[in-house]
Design an enzyme around this catalytic site. Structure first.
Site, PDB file in Angstrom:
ATOM      1  N   THR A   1       7.749  -1.249  -3.670  1.00  0.00           N
ATOM      2  CA  THR A   1       6.846  -1.424  -4.830  1.00  0.00           C
ATOM      3  C   THR A   1       5.630  -1.541  -4.531  1.00  0.00           C
ATOM      4  OG1 THR A   1       7.641  -3.847  -4.831  1.00  0.00           O
ATOM      5  CG2 THR A   1       8.653  -2.369  -6.340  1.00  0.00           C
TER       6      THR A   1
ATOM      7  N   LYS B   1      12.750  -4.118   1.109  1.00  0.00           N
ATOM      8  CA  LYS B   1      11.313  -3.941   0.409  1.00  0.00           C
ATOM      9  C   LYS B   1      11.201  -5.493   0.033  1.00  0.00           C
ATOM     10  CE  LYS B   1      10.501  -4.177  -3.438  1.00  0.00           C
ATOM     11  NZ  LYS B   1      10.265  -5.099  -4.485  1.00  0.00           N
TER      12      LYS B   1
ATOM     13  N   THR C   1      12.774 -13.326  -2.001  1.00  0.00           N
ATOM     14  CA  THR C   1      12.603 -12.092  -2.978  1.00  0.00           C
ATOM     15  C   THR C   1      12.349 -10.797  -2.532  1.00  0.00           C
ATOM     16  OG1 THR C   1      11.533 -13.673  -4.153  1.00  0.00           O
ATOM     17  CG2 THR C   1      10.948 -11.937  -4.933  1.00  0.00           C
TER      18      THR C   1
ATOM     19  N   GLU D   1       1.747  -9.346  -0.142  1.00  0.00           N
ATOM     20  CA  GLU D   1       0.584  -8.927  -0.694  1.00  0.00           C
ATOM     21  C   GLU D   1      -0.749  -9.499  -0.175  1.00  0.00           C
ATOM     22  OE1 GLU D   1       2.916  -7.933  -4.850  1.00  0.00           O
ATOM     23  OE2 GLU D   1       2.152  -9.946  -4.623  1.00  0.00           O
TER      24      GLU D   1
ATOM     25  N   ASN E   1      -2.071  -8.755  -7.619  1.00  0.00           N
ATOM     26  CA  ASN E   1      -1.208  -9.299  -8.877  1.00  0.00           C
ATOM     27  C   ASN E   1      -1.909  -9.146 -10.177  1.00  0.00           C
ATOM     28  OD1 ASN E   1       1.386 -10.287  -7.858  1.00  0.00           O
ATOM     29  ND2 ASN E   1       0.029 -10.873  -6.184  1.00  0.00           N
TER      30      ASN E   1
ATOM     31  N   SER F   1      -1.193  -2.629 -14.447  1.00  0.00           N
ATOM     32  CA  SER F   1      -2.137  -1.794 -14.900  1.00  0.00           C
ATOM     33  C   SER F   1      -1.985  -0.293 -14.124  1.00  0.00           C
ATOM     34  CB  SER F   1      -3.457  -2.066 -14.616  1.00  0.00           C
ATOM     35  OG  SER F   1      -3.763  -2.223 -13.440  1.00  0.00           O
TER      36      SER F   1
END
Length: 408
Positions: A155, A181, A192, A279, A403, A408
């Site tokens: 993702t 992932k 997670t 991230e 994040n 979007s």
């Protein structure tokens, strides 16, 4: 850019496991977003799932099928839509997805495990999109598709994550290959992410689930990026039994330990890869706590440090602001901690001794360590013999950007 992480290479196939990928247009056009895994008859499967009470519909269906259905023959994994927070409709969609896979592969719907990752709370039309590409996917199933599948399950990941290890048992070479992932919303219980590990070993019975749980305890349940636990976590261990060995059905089997350690090594590599690709991450930070009364106390301190925004932003800035480390250790809930016995290291540089700045420490030495991509942190609590280690990363501008822009 992931910290010290490179694209998968030398990924070994597992006899009895075939994979294929497709562009199903689940959220975005022209990107791989659907993975199909087909298992040989007789394969054994174990799973561990999120403990989030808002767990996603595919998690509930996968748990149900794994617990009560026929032997698992297929897994279907989509990205782009988590099918979480979707109520009864989401459950129906997950079940329908299993039916379309079962019809194509000639197995029972209960032999299919569904998995989803992506945006939470969005309407889903997975079954129709899966059905549209499934005939092509079924015709392209092959054992050498692990790298493509690792890319298709991503993702916000920036790099695919897969690795292989081998071990010799009774003169037979056993292969373990896994992919995962995960990049954000990473916090144990369990971590997670989605992870799939397969072996050709004949791992059966209670040994299969125990092996997965023991591997998890030292890998995916020892990582954190941001302290958030997802609705869709799952880790699946698949054993096809295609290697020419008698079954390993109990943990007391003398071969079990070496096989478990090999599976754990794959799981730990994947877990660390998730943190390295956190991230916006620019630093990889192993935190090793020793000298605790028990392991739970050590983990309590480690996670307090790993979840401190002040510590994580200091690491991003390469700022050896060790006062933030002391503040986190002191607020970790170890109420009878004797601070005069605490020692802290950045890399090999001791910054705190006997609860205060080490007389030999210099700011230049601290900055030299903080400038590196990998910054080990060690803490000795000075109150026992227990220890524990976790892995985390820094918190950068890009974490906020990623994040803020996620939908979007």
């Amino acid at each position: 850019m992931a910290v010290g992480l490179h694209p998968p290479r030398n990924i070994l196939p597992i006899a009895g496991v075939r994979l294929s990928v497709a562009e199903a247009g689940i959220r975005y056009a022209k990107r791989l977003d659907l993975t199909l895994i087909h298992l040989a008859e007789g394969s054994q499967v174990a799973g561990v799932f999120t403990r989030n009470r808002f767990c996603a519909a595919p998690v509930l269906i996968a748990q149900r099928h794994l617990a009560g259905g026929p032997g698992v023959r297929a897994l279907v994994i989509n990205t782009g839509n988590a099918n979480a927070g979707t109520g009864a409709t989401g459950l129906q969609v997950a079940e329908a997805s299993c039916r379309v896979v079962a019809e194509q592969l000639g197995c029972a719907p209960g032999a299919v495990l569904p998995f989803s990752t992506g945006v939470i709370g969005e309407p889903v039309a997975l079954a129709e999109k899966i059905a549209a590409v499934l005939p092509t996917m079924a015709g392209q199933l092959a054992e050498n598709q692990w790298e493509a599948a690792a890319a298709a399950i991503m993702t916000t990941d920036t790099i695919a994550k897969a690795c292989s290890r081998q071990v010799e048992l009774d003169g037979v070479t056993i292969t373990v290959t896994g992919m995962a992932k995960g990049s954000g919303m990473i916090r144990p219980d369990m971590a997670t992410m989605l992870a799939y590990i397969a072996t050709d070993a004949p791992l059966h019975g209670t040994a299969l689930q125990q092996c997965l749980q023991e591997a998890m305890a030292q890998s995916f349940n020892r990582i954190t990026v941001d302290g958030d636990t997802s609705t869709n976590d799952a880790c699946i261990l698949m054993a096809t039994g295609r290697a020419a060995l008698p079954p390993i059905a109990k943990a007391t089997d003398p071969r079990y330990g070496r096989l478990r350690d090999t599976i754990a090594a794959v799981a730990q590599w994947l877990a660390q890869a998730i943190v390295r690709d956190g991230e916006g991450a620019t630093k990889f930070i192993p935190i090793h706590i020793r000298g605790g009364r028990d392991e739970a106390e050590c983990l309590q301190v480690a996670y307090r440090m790993a979840h401190s925004p002040l510590i994580k932003t200091a690491f991003f800035a390469s700022d050896p602001n060790w006062g933030r480390l002391l503040a986190a250790i002191g607020s970790a809930g170890v109420d009878d901690l004797e601070v005069d016995g605490v020692q802290v290291w950045l890399g090999d540089t001791r910054i705190v001794r006997d609860g205060a700045r080490d007389p030999g420490y210099s700011e230049a030495a601290g900055q030299a360590v903080m400038a590196q991509e990998e910054i080990p942190v060690r803490v000795d609590l000075g109150r026992g013999a227990a220890e524990a280690q976790i892995w985390t990363c820094d918190l950068s501008y890009d974490y906020v950007r990623i994040n803020a822009d996620y939908r979007s």
